[in-house]
Scaffold this motif. Structure first.
Motif, PDB file in Angstrom:
ATOM      1  N   PRO A 180       0.798  -1.232   0.000  1.00 55.04           N
ATOM      2  CA  PRO A 180       0.000   0.000   0.000  1.00 55.04           C
ATOM      3  C   PRO A 180       0.833   1.286   0.000  1.00 55.04           C
ATOM      4  O   PRO A 180       0.470   2.248  -0.672  1.00 55.04           O
ATOM      5  N   THR A 181       1.931   1.307   0.724  1.00 55.01           N
ATOM      6  CA  THR A 181       2.744   2.520   0.772  1.00 55.01           C
ATOM      7  C   THR A 181       3.445   2.811  -0.550  1.00 55.01           C
ATOM      8  O   THR A 181       3.905   3.925  -0.776  1.00 55.01           O
ATOM      9  N   GLU A 182       3.518   1.820  -1.428  1.00 57.25           N
ATOM     10  CA  GLU A 182       4.157   1.988  -2.739  1.00 57.25           C
ATOM     11  C   GLU A 182       3.125   2.174  -3.854  1.00 57.25           C
ATOM     12  O   GLU A 182       3.487   2.398  -5.004  1.00 57.25           O
ATOM     13  N   ALA A 183       1.846   2.077  -3.525  1.00 56.55           N
ATOM     14  CA  ALA A 183       0.785   2.114  -4.531  1.00 56.55           C
ATOM     15  C   ALA A 183       0.614   3.508  -5.119  1.00 56.55           C
ATOM     16  O   ALA A 183       0.932   4.514  -4.482  1.00 56.55           O
ATOM     17  N   LYS A 184       0.090   3.539  -6.309  1.00 56.47           N
ATOM     18  CA  LYS A 184      -0.334   4.808  -6.916  1.00 56.47           C
ATOM     19  C   LYS A 184      -1.744   5.146  -6.443  1.00 56.47           C
ATOM     20  O   LYS A 184      -2.134   6.301  -6.367  1.00 56.47           O
ATOM     21  N   PHE A 185      -2.526   4.087  -6.138  1.00 54.10           N
ATOM     22  CA  PHE A 185      -3.897   4.254  -5.679  1.00 54.10           C
ATOM     23  C   PHE A 185      -4.200   3.083  -4.754  1.00 54.10           C
ATOM     24  O   PHE A 185      -3.839   1.953  -5.050  1.00 54.10           O
ATOM     25  N   PHE A 186      -4.865   3.367  -3.625  1.00 56.03           N
ATOM     26  CA  PHE A 186      -5.141   2.332  -2.637  1.00 56.03           C
ATOM     27  C   PHE A 186      -6.474   2.623  -1.979  1.00 56.03           C
ATOM     28  O   PHE A 186      -6.753   3.764  -1.597  1.00 56.03           O
ATOM     29  N   VAL A 187      -7.308   1.599  -1.843  1.00 60.54           N
ATOM     30  CA  VAL A 187      -8.567   1.741  -1.108  1.00 60.54           C
ATOM     31  C   VAL A 187      -8.710   0.585  -0.126  1.00 60.54           C
ATOM     32  O   VAL A 187      -8.188  -0.505  -0.346  1.00 60.54           O
ATOM     33  N   HIS A 188      -9.419   0.870   0.949  1.00 56.75           N
ATOM     34  CA  HIS A 188      -9.650  -0.112   2.009  1.00 56.75           C
ATOM     35  C   HIS A 188     -11.101   0.040   2.469  1.00 56.75           C
ATOM     36  O   HIS A 188     -11.575   1.145   2.693  1.00 56.75           O
ATOM     37  N   ASN A 189     -11.792  -1.088   2.602  1.00 57.19           N
ATOM     38  CA  ASN A 189     -13.169  -1.100   3.080  1.00 57.19           C
ATOM     39  C   ASN A 189     -13.348  -2.292   4.018  1.00 57.19           C
ATOM     40  O   ASN A 189     -12.677  -3.315   3.857  1.00 57.19           O
ATOM     41  N   GLU A 190     -14.268  -2.153   4.963  1.00 56.09           N
ATOM     42  CA  GLU A 190     -14.557  -3.269   5.870  1.00 56.09           C
ATOM     43  C   GLU A 190     -15.983  -3.158   6.374  1.00 56.09           C
ATOM     44  O   GLU A 190     -16.574  -2.083   6.372  1.00 56.09           O
ATOM     45  N   ILE A 191     -16.512  -4.324   6.817  1.00 51.66           N
ATOM     46  CA  ILE A 191     -17.884  -4.369   7.315  1.00 51.66           C
ATOM     47  C   ILE A 191     -18.015  -5.534   8.296  1.00 51.66           C
ATOM     48  O   ILE A 191     -17.365  -6.567   8.125  1.00 51.66           O
ATOM     49  N   GLU A 192     -18.834  -5.344   9.310  1.00 46.01           N
ATOM     50  CA  GLU A 192     -19.169  -6.417  10.254  1.00 46.01           C
ATOM     51  C   GLU A 192     -20.341  -7.216   9.688  1.00 46.01           C
ATOM     52  O   GLU A 192     -21.306  -6.631   9.192  1.00 46.01           O
ATOM     53  N   ILE A 193     -20.239  -8.540   9.772  1.00 47.18           N
ATOM     54  CA  ILE A 193     -21.300  -9.401   9.247  1.00 47.18           C
ATOM     55  C   ILE A 193     -21.676 -10.431  10.312  1.00 47.18           C
ATOM     56  O   ILE A 193     -20.801 -11.077  10.888  1.00 47.18           O
ATOM     57  N   GLU A 194     -22.960 -10.561  10.563  1.00 47.72           N
ATOM     58  CA  GLU A 194     -23.439 -11.553  11.522  1.00 47.72           C
ATOM     59  C   GLU A 194     -23.685 -12.875  10.803  1.00 47.72           C
ATOM     60  O   GLU A 194     -24.828 -13.323  10.635  1.00 47.72           O
ATOM     61  N   ALA A 195     -22.584 -13.462  10.368  1.00 48.78           N
ATOM     62  CA  ALA A 195     -22.603 -14.772   9.703  1.00 48.78           C
ATOM     63  C   ALA A 195     -21.198 -15.345   9.829  1.00 48.78           C
ATOM     64  O   ALA A 195     -20.219 -14.605   9.997  1.00 48.78           O
ATOM     65  N   SER A 196     -21.091 -16.640   9.732  1.00 52.33           N
ATOM     66  CA  SER A 196     -19.790 -17.298   9.898  1.00 52.33           C
ATOM     67  C   SER A 196     -18.864 -17.002   8.717  1.00 52.33           C
ATOM     68  O   SER A 196     -19.329 -16.696   7.609  1.00 52.33           O
ATOM     69  N   PRO A 197     -17.559 -17.108   8.924  1.00 53.71           N
ATOM     70  CA  PRO A 197     -16.619 -16.953   7.806  1.00 53.71           C
ATOM     71  C   PRO A 197     -16.928 -17.897   6.643  1.00 53.71           C
ATOM     72  O   PRO A 197     -16.797 -17.513   5.482  1.00 53.71           O
ATOM     73  N   ASP A 198     -17.366 -19.139   6.945  1.00 52.94           N
ATOM     74  CA  ASP A 198     -17.692 -20.091   5.875  1.00 52.94           C
ATOM     75  C   ASP A 198     -18.825 -19.594   4.980  1.00 52.94           C
ATOM     76  O   ASP A 198     -18.759 -19.733   3.747  1.00 52.94           O
ATOM     77  N   VAL A 199     -19.849 -19.016   5.583  1.00 53.03           N
ATOM     78  CA  VAL A 199     -20.985 -18.500   4.803  1.00 53.03           C
ATOM     79  C   VAL A 199     -20.515 -17.364   3.902  1.00 53.03           C
ATOM     80  O   VAL A 199     -20.823 -17.315   2.709  1.00 53.03           O
ATOM     81  N   VAL A 200     -19.744 -16.446   4.459  1.00 54.61           N
ATOM     82  CA  VAL A 200     -19.241 -15.300   3.690  1.00 54.61           C
ATOM     83  C   VAL A 200     -18.321 -15.783   2.567  1.00 54.61           C
ATOM     84  O   VAL A 200     -18.416 -15.339   1.422  1.00 54.61           O
ATOM     85  N   TRP A 201     -17.422 -16.703   2.875  1.00 54.41           N
ATOM     86  CA  TRP A 201     -16.494 -17.251   1.879  1.00 54.41           C
ATOM     87  C   TRP A 201     -17.254 -17.852   0.697  1.00 54.41           C
ATOM     88  O   TRP A 201     -16.927 -17.611  -0.460  1.00 54.41           O
ATOM     89  N   ASN A 202     -18.275 -18.644   0.992  1.00 57.35           N
ATOM     90  CA  ASN A 202     -19.028 -19.316  -0.065  1.00 57.35           C
ATOM     91  C   ASN A 202     -19.731 -18.324  -0.996  1.00 57.35           C
ATOM     92  O   ASN A 202     -19.891 -18.595  -2.182  1.00 57.35           O
ATOM     93  N   ILE A 203     -20.136 -17.197  -0.471  1.00 62.76           N
ATOM     94  CA  ILE A 203     -20.733 -16.154  -1.311  1.00 62.76           C
ATOM     95  C   ILE A 203     -19.642 -15.495  -2.159  1.00 62.76           C
ATOM     96  O   ILE A 203     -19.808 -15.297  -3.365  1.00 62.76           O
ATOM     97  N   LEU A 204     -18.532 -15.178  -1.547  1.00 64.47           N
ATOM     98  CA  LEU A 204     -17.445 -14.462  -2.224  1.00 64.47           C
ATOM     99  C   LEU A 204     -16.852 -15.240  -3.391  1.00 64.47           C
ATOM    100  O   LEU A 204     -16.574 -14.668  -4.439  1.00 64.47           O
ATOM    101  N   VAL A 205     -16.672 -16.539  -3.249  1.00 66.83           N
ATOM    102  CA  VAL A 205     -16.003 -17.310  -4.302  1.00 66.83           C
ATOM    103  C   VAL A 205     -16.917 -17.670  -5.482  1.00 66.83           C
ATOM    104  O   VAL A 205     -16.433 -18.151  -6.499  1.00 66.83           O
ATOM    105  N   GLN A 206     -18.189 -17.396  -5.378  1.00 73.53           N
ATOM    106  CA  GLN A 206     -19.110 -17.662  -6.487  1.00 73.53           C
ATOM    107  C   GLN A 206     -19.055 -16.493  -7.481  1.00 73.53           C
ATOM    108  O   GLN A 206     -20.006 -15.744  -7.671  1.00 73.53           O
ATOM    109  N   ALA A 207     -17.926 -16.365  -8.137  1.00 73.56           N
ATOM    110  CA  ALA A 207     -17.619 -15.197  -8.965  1.00 73.56           C
ATOM    111  C   ALA A 207     -18.604 -14.964 -10.103  1.00 73.56           C
ATOM    112  O   ALA A 207     -18.994 -13.821 -10.366  1.00 73.56           O
ATOM    113  N   GLU A 208     -19.001 -16.007 -10.797  1.00 80.23           N
ATOM    114  CA  GLU A 208     -19.903 -15.798 -11.925  1.00 80.23           C
ATOM    115  C   GLU A 208     -21.287 -15.330 -11.500  1.00 80.23           C
ATOM    116  O   GLU A 208     -22.053 -14.821 -12.320  1.00 80.23           O
ATOM    117  N   ALA A 209     -21.601 -15.425 -10.206  1.00 79.79           N
ATOM    118  CA  ALA A 209     -22.881 -14.933  -9.690  1.00 79.79           C
ATOM    119  C   ALA A 209     -22.800 -13.463  -9.264  1.00 79.79           C
ATOM    120  O   ALA A 209     -23.838 -12.835  -9.033  1.00 79.79           O
TER     121      ALA A 209
END
Length: 188
Positions: free
Chosen positions: A43-72
């Motif tokens: 990040p300190t060497e980047a020309k452009f950098f963004v950071h975002n975060e959010i709290e989710i009331e769901a397990s990491p497994d549930v979130v992971w399974n949504i994230l990796v379904q790229a074509e959806a």
């Protein structure tokens, strides 16, 4: 004509000062330090950098399974279209996946660089004018997880991005996180 070009660069320089790489990097701490950044994308060497975060009331497994379904993604995230995970019929990201997609009006080819279910996912996106490294961290919490995404970019096109639309990528990532949150919490 030279006067118009000079005026353009004065205005562009002023506008680009509205985006602060240093402030973006500071806001990402301590999570950006936990990402396995390739040297060229720190990040300190980047020309452009963004950071975002959010709290989710769901397990990491549930979130992971949504994230990796790229074509959806295009079904529920406005920032992605024409997603095609190569060498698979499932449309799901895997450890060595390569996918093509359109985001922010540009076509990219992205390659998975880190794949540690259900906690870490990163890819590198390449185009001649701009390259980026997009990292995701899923951190377990007492009530579910925190989903963090950071992106580091380089290339000459980043000048125009940070000058003329410095908040667009941050806004799109916020939209992406909110959509994942909604899907994950409705899935529980």
């Amino acid at each position: 004509m030279a006067r118009k070009i000079s005026l353009f660069f004065i205005i562009a320089s002023f506008l680009s000062s509205c985006y602060s790489l240093e402030k973006s990097v500071e806001a990402s701490l301590p999570y950006s330090e936990e990402i396995n950044w390739p040297k060229t994308y720190k990040p300190t060497e980047a020309k452009f950098f963004v950071h975002n975060e959010i709290e989710i009331e769901a397990s990491p497994d549930v979130v992971w399974n949504i994230l990796v379904q790229a074509e959806a993604w295009p079904e529920w995230y406005e920032g992605a279209s024409e997603v095609n995970v190569q060498n698979t019929t499932s449309g799901i990201l895997t450890e060595r996946a390569i996918f093509t997609w359109q985001t922010m009006g540009l076509n990219f080819t992205s390659s998975i660089r880190e794949f540690v279910p259900p906690y870490r996912l990163s890819w590198e996106s390449e185009k001649k004018s701009i390259t980026g490294y997009h990292a995701w961290l899923i951190v377990p919490t007492d009530t579910g997880c925190q989903l963090i995404t950071s992106e580091s970019q380089r290339g000459w096109l980043t000048f125009f991005e940070k000058t003329f639309q410095p908040k667009k990528l941050r806004r799109l990532h916020d939209v992406w996180l909110a959509a994942i949150k909604e899907k994950a919490e409705n899935n529980n």
